[in-house]
Design a protein around this motif. Structure first.
Motif, short mmCIF file in Angstrom:
data_model
loop_
_atom_site.label_atom_id
_atom_site.label_comp_id
_atom_site.label_asym_id
_atom_site.label_seq_id
_atom_site.Cartn_x
_atom_site.Cartn_y
_atom_site.Cartn_z
N ASN A 84 3.65 -19.29 -28.04
CA ASN A 84 4.43 -18.70 -26.96
C ASN A 84 5.77 -18.23 -27.50
O ASN A 84 6.20 -18.60 -28.59
CB ASN A 84 4.60 -19.68 -25.79
CG ASN A 84 5.35 -20.94 -26.18
OD1 ASN A 84 5.76 -21.10 -27.33
ND2 ASN A 84 5.52 -21.84 -25.24
N ILE A 266 -1.04 -12.40 -26.83
CA ILE A 266 -0.94 -11.62 -25.59
C ILE A 266 -1.43 -12.43 -24.39
O ILE A 266 -0.77 -12.50 -23.34
CB ILE A 266 -1.75 -10.32 -25.71
CG1 ILE A 266 -1.11 -9.41 -26.78
CG2 ILE A 266 -1.82 -9.59 -24.37
CD1 ILE A 266 -1.96 -8.20 -27.14
N ILE A 267 -2.62 -13.04 -24.54
CA ILE A 267 -3.21 -13.79 -23.42
C ILE A 267 -2.33 -14.99 -23.06
O ILE A 267 -2.06 -15.24 -21.88
CB ILE A 267 -4.63 -14.25 -23.79
CG1 ILE A 267 -5.55 -13.04 -23.90
CG2 ILE A 267 -5.16 -15.25 -22.76
CD1 ILE A 267 -6.92 -13.34 -24.45
N ASN A 269 0.95 -15.56 -23.52
CA ASN A 269 2.23 -15.26 -22.90
C ASN A 269 2.09 -14.52 -21.57
O ASN A 269 2.91 -14.69 -20.67
CB ASN A 269 3.10 -14.48 -23.89
CG ASN A 269 3.55 -15.34 -25.06
OD1 ASN A 269 4.48 -16.11 -24.94
ND2 ASN A 269 2.85 -15.23 -26.19
N ALA A 270 1.02 -13.73 -21.43
CA ALA A 270 0.79 -13.07 -20.14
C ALA A 270 0.46 -14.09 -19.07
O ALA A 270 0.99 -14.04 -17.95
CB ALA A 270 -0.36 -12.06 -20.28
N LEU A 271 -0.41 -15.04 -19.40
CA LEU A 271 -0.77 -16.07 -18.42
C LEU A 271 0.41 -16.96 -18.09
O LEU A 271 0.60 -17.37 -16.94
CB LEU A 271 -1.93 -16.92 -18.97
CG LEU A 271 -3.29 -16.23 -19.06
CD1 LEU A 271 -4.31 -17.15 -19.72
CD2 LEU A 271 -3.79 -15.81 -17.68
N TYR A 273 3.90 -16.40 -18.60
CA TYR A 273 5.14 -15.84 -18.09
C TYR A 273 4.94 -14.88 -16.91
O TYR A 273 5.86 -14.64 -16.15
CB TYR A 273 5.89 -15.12 -19.22
CG TYR A 273 6.40 -16.06 -20.27
CD1 TYR A 273 7.52 -16.85 -20.04
CD2 TYR A 273 5.74 -16.19 -21.49
CE1 TYR A 273 7.98 -17.74 -21.00
CE2 TYR A 273 6.19 -17.07 -22.46
CZ TYR A 273 7.32 -17.85 -22.22
OH TYR A 273 7.76 -18.72 -23.16
N ILE A 274 3.75 -14.31 -16.79
CA ILE A 274 3.50 -13.39 -15.68
C ILE A 274 2.77 -14.08 -14.53
O ILE A 274 3.17 -13.99 -13.37
CB ILE A 274 2.68 -12.17 -16.15
CG1 ILE A 274 3.48 -11.38 -17.22
CG2 ILE A 274 2.35 -11.26 -14.97
CD1 ILE A 274 2.72 -10.21 -17.82
#
Length: 407
Positions: A84, A266-267, A269-271, A273-274
């Motif tokens: 992360n 990508i997966i 940090n997307a899961l 932080y988004i």
């Protein structure tokens, strides 16, 4: 006569190798003292047995390559899923310094390879093959560049030569890292964290250790978290496969394992932080560490010692020199550059792993040290990120420059 083992028997063989390695390391004091990783110990025994069978009977065993590749990709995906943005930031100055040290080493490795090849009357490109293409780059880079060397530059047998050199580096990287770190720790009287018996380790909380650190420590996971984590790995591998296909022949063409790692980042940090999804680091760690051990065991099972024995004497001189250069560089540059402390000694062991072999070897080297002497959060934060991602980007650029200069 060739015997090809399918995925089931390849997996069974790898597990047996790991059990043999665990037994040997537990029973043989030399392997404990010099911190030889268990997959390396068991794998070398298997390689010697297979060599003897081939020498006496001519029989040759081939193992399921796709399964080995799958475990390698899972391992790299686990690195990405662990990275992360907070951890990347936590690497700080140490990450930058280590990256510079590694970049300089890649240049040194290629200069040594090319210089010795020219001095021994070989094509300088062979020296590059026996340099960062195979040693820092590993088997994947060796295969990719080997094809380029054969088709574009006329180096016959470049793929076979590259795979042999990469295999040599994989073994040597696993053999020299532990003893080197042990020597540094003893010589400099470094402060050692209190070691813990493997059979009396406390249960780890999610924040107790970094991924791949202290693999014998218990991690509390459930069937639900295991299934959800497997889904994350599947997404990383699907992303890597898709990107490898569409990026082929473009400026963004990268080895599949780099895409697996990138997909994990990508997966993750997307899961996180988004979508504010909680990540299960304990499950990622368990699957990643298991995949690491199985990949190394399968890689050493596939080691064909008769191919290494058949290498020309000049090439063996180059590889021997590269081993000495790696050990000296890690001992005097990596260790001193990273602060001359316990973390620096563990980092030096990790550098030997991916400087001569691959990131899985680097992690195995560090695990062997930290299992005996105690944790090194700094090393397990920096090495997986540098060894699995940044180093390949730097190496690709350096290789391109040298090929233009000597090609």
């Amino acid at each position: 006569m060739d015997f090809t083992l399918n995925a089931y028997y390849t997996l069974i063989s790898a597990v047996i190798i790991l059990l043999i390695g665990q037994y040997l390391v537990k029973k043989i004091r030399f392997l404990q003292d010099f911190n030889i990783p268990e997959p390396v110990a068991g794998g070398l025994v298997a390689a010697i047995i297979l060599f003897a069978i081939h020498a006496l009977t001519g029989y040759q065993f081939n193992f399921h390559k796709e399964l080995q590749t799958a475990f390698m990709l899972i391992f790299f995906a686990s690195i990405g899923l662990s990275a992360n943005f907070a951890k990347l930031k936590a690497g700080g100055t140490g990450l930058v310094i280590f990256l510079v040290i590694i970049a300089v080493f890649i240049l040194v490795q290629d200069v040594v390879g090319i210089g010795l090849a020219a001095a021994l009357g070989l094509d300088p490109l062979i020296g590059l093959i026996a340099g960062s293409i195979t040693l820092v780059g590993g088997h994947g880079t060796a295969g990719a560049w080997g094809q380029v060397m054969e088709q574009k530059y006329g180096i016959q047998g470049a793929v076979t030569l590259g795979i042999a050199c990469a295999t040599f580096g994989l073994v040597i990287g696993g053999l020299i890292g532990g003893p080197l770190a042990r020597s540094l720790i003893a010589r400099h009287h470094l402060h050692l964290p209190a070691p813990q018996a493997n059979n009396n380790l406390p249960v780890a909380k999610n924040s107790d250790v970094l991924n791949f650190e202290q693999p014998q420590k218990e991690r509390l996971i459930t069937a639900t978290t295991a299934v959800e984590t497997l889904a994350l790995f599947a997404a990383c591998l699907a992303f890597a496969d898709y990107m490898t296909i569409i990026a082929k022949g473009t400026a963004f063409e990268l080895p599949t394992f780099v895409w697996a790692l990138g997909g994990g980042v990508i997966i993750r940090n997307a899961l996180e932080y988004i979508f504010r999804v909680e990540m299960f680091d304990r499950a990622i760690d368990v699957f990643g560490s298991a995949s690491l051990s199985l990949f190394l065991a399968m890689a050493l099972l596939s080691l064909k010692l008769w191919e290494l024995a058949g290498l020309a004497a000049p090439l063996m001189v180059i590889l021997a020199a590269q081993t000495v250069v790696m050990a000296l560089y890690a001992y005097f540059i990596t260790f001193y550059g990273m602060g001359r402390d316990y973390d620096a000694a563990v980092l030096a062991a990790g550098h030997c792993g991916f400087g001569m072999g691959a990131t899985p070897t680097a992690v195995a080297n560090m695990q062997a040290i930290t299992n005996k002497y105690g944790p090194s959060h700094k090393a397990f934060l920096i090495v997986p990120m540098v060894g699995a991602f940044f180093i390949d980007l730097i190496n690709a650029g350096v290789i391109q420059v040298f090929i233009k200069l000597i090609g």
